[in-house]
Design an enzyme around this catalytic site. Sequence first.
Site, PDB file in Angstrom:
ATOM      1  N   PHE A  39       9.178  -0.629   6.693  1.00  0.00           N
ATOM      2  CA  PHE A  39       8.185   0.093   5.903  1.00  0.00           C
ATOM      3  C   PHE A  39       7.938   1.447   6.572  1.00  0.00           C
ATOM      4  CE2 PHE A  39       3.776   1.015   4.573  1.00  0.00           C
ATOM      5  CZ  PHE A  39       3.901   0.843   3.196  1.00  0.00           C
TER       6      PHE A  39
ATOM      7  N   ALA B 106       7.789  -7.804  12.132  1.00  0.00           N
ATOM      8  CA  ALA B 106       7.648  -6.605  11.312  1.00  0.00           C
ATOM      9  C   ALA B 106       7.003  -5.458  12.073  1.00  0.00           C
ATOM     10  CB  ALA B 106       6.840  -6.926  10.062  1.00  0.00           C
TER      11      ALA B 106
ATOM     12  N   THR C  50       5.673   3.305   7.770  1.00  0.00           N
ATOM     13  CA  THR C  50       4.787   3.497   8.926  1.00  0.00           C
ATOM     14  C   THR C  50       5.180   2.658  10.138  1.00  0.00           C
ATOM     15  OG1 THR C  50       3.256   1.818   8.068  1.00  0.00           O
ATOM     16  CG2 THR C  50       2.804   4.129   7.504  1.00  0.00           C
ATOM     17  N   LYS C  51       6.233   1.856  10.037  1.00  0.00           N
ATOM     18  CA  LYS C  51       6.645   1.030  11.169  1.00  0.00           C
ATOM     19  C   LYS C  51       7.263   1.908  12.271  1.00  0.00           C
ATOM     20  CE  LYS C  51       5.541  -3.110   9.638  1.00  0.00           C
ATOM     21  NZ  LYS C  51       4.809  -2.827   8.404  1.00  0.00           N
ATOM     22  N   ASN C  52       7.459   1.321  13.455  1.00  0.00           N
ATOM     23  CA  ASN C  52       8.033   2.084  14.571  1.00  0.00           C
ATOM     24  C   ASN C  52       9.391   2.675  14.212  1.00  0.00           C
ATOM     25  OD1 ASN C  52       5.813   0.693  15.637  1.00  0.00           O
ATOM     26  ND2 ASN C  52       6.731   0.621  17.684  1.00  0.00           N
TER      27      ASN C  52
END
Length: 376
Positions: A183, A159, A185-187
């Site tokens: 999500f 994740a 805020t993920k890369n």
Amino acid sequence: MRVPMFDMQEQYEDLRAEMLPAVDEVMKKSRFILGENVTAFEQEMAAYCHVSHSVGVASGSDALYLTLLALNIGPGDEVIVPSFTFFASASAVARTGAVPVFADISPSCYTLDLGSVEAKRTERTKAIIAVHLYGQMAQMGELMALARKHSLYVIEDAAQALGATQNGKPPGAHSHAAILSFFPTKNLGAYGDAGMVVTNNAALAEKINVLRVHGSKPKYYHHELGCNSRLDELQAAILRVKFPHLAHWNERRREIAAYYDELLLQKVPDLLSPPVVAKANEHVFHQYTLFVNKRKELVAFLQQAGIETMIYYPLPLHLQPVFSSLGYEVGSLPETERASQHVLSLPMFPELKKEQQVYVVDQLAAFYAQQTMLKV
């Protein structure tokens, strides 16, 4: 100066000219469930992860849960999982009726410690979940060797690690399956929840395909008890706009991490422990996480200076109230507990400016200089 932990506004402004037509196209076609963008994005991510199959689902948490279900993991089974991770890594196991068995971590990279995994294995162990924490992969060679020896499944919780590699291979290419989270805020982040399972196992992918639509195949005929967990067409369209930029964003994260390293060495030597990158790993720095002392006071000092920080994670899973019936106590997993008391993540996102980093590290240095003066 204000330095946020994460800021998506500049990224959106950069991509707005591409993003709005992609969303408008979905609205015009009005195919909102499992449409052409979902299919195309699944194919693109499978190729990126060096696997033959991928299945888009509603979230990274669901990706874990559905993978476990598809592997027939349930009551009577045990799944080894790190305690130093986000809650979903273990809650997905518990939701199947199986028991999460918590293992300790390596103190340098915060990923699963092989010796602890071996010690936790029993005849009931059916799988290992290897969490690639903060953007760095766990030691997959050793874990896969152990799994083969004892006929265990291995699921990579990637994740936080899309774009990371180990010996040149990404998550999914090492194990039975890997899960991804998009999500925000993920890369690679959606504008809402979204997730995916990537695998080379055709039968596993097909079963997850069925489970994500209530276990229905053909439609309205149910041989499996599944759930409603589909990657949204609008989110897939957004992710397809963003995906070509991922390599650049990950490279920017590595540049930012290197500059943090340089500044810390100059301004706060011997007082903080920067991230360690394990041999053969390419880190994508979802987080830039330090090992610090006097964390509570430091967080308050930085907050007063306008700097946001985060603690991933302040209470390990084996000590969470919801898992109290499993019988773990303080001292059960010493490296996990030590990390949870000392880690602190600094602002990290591709648009972070050098002057913001300088300000962050200057404030870190000021805090520890103040602490030194108080001791005198």
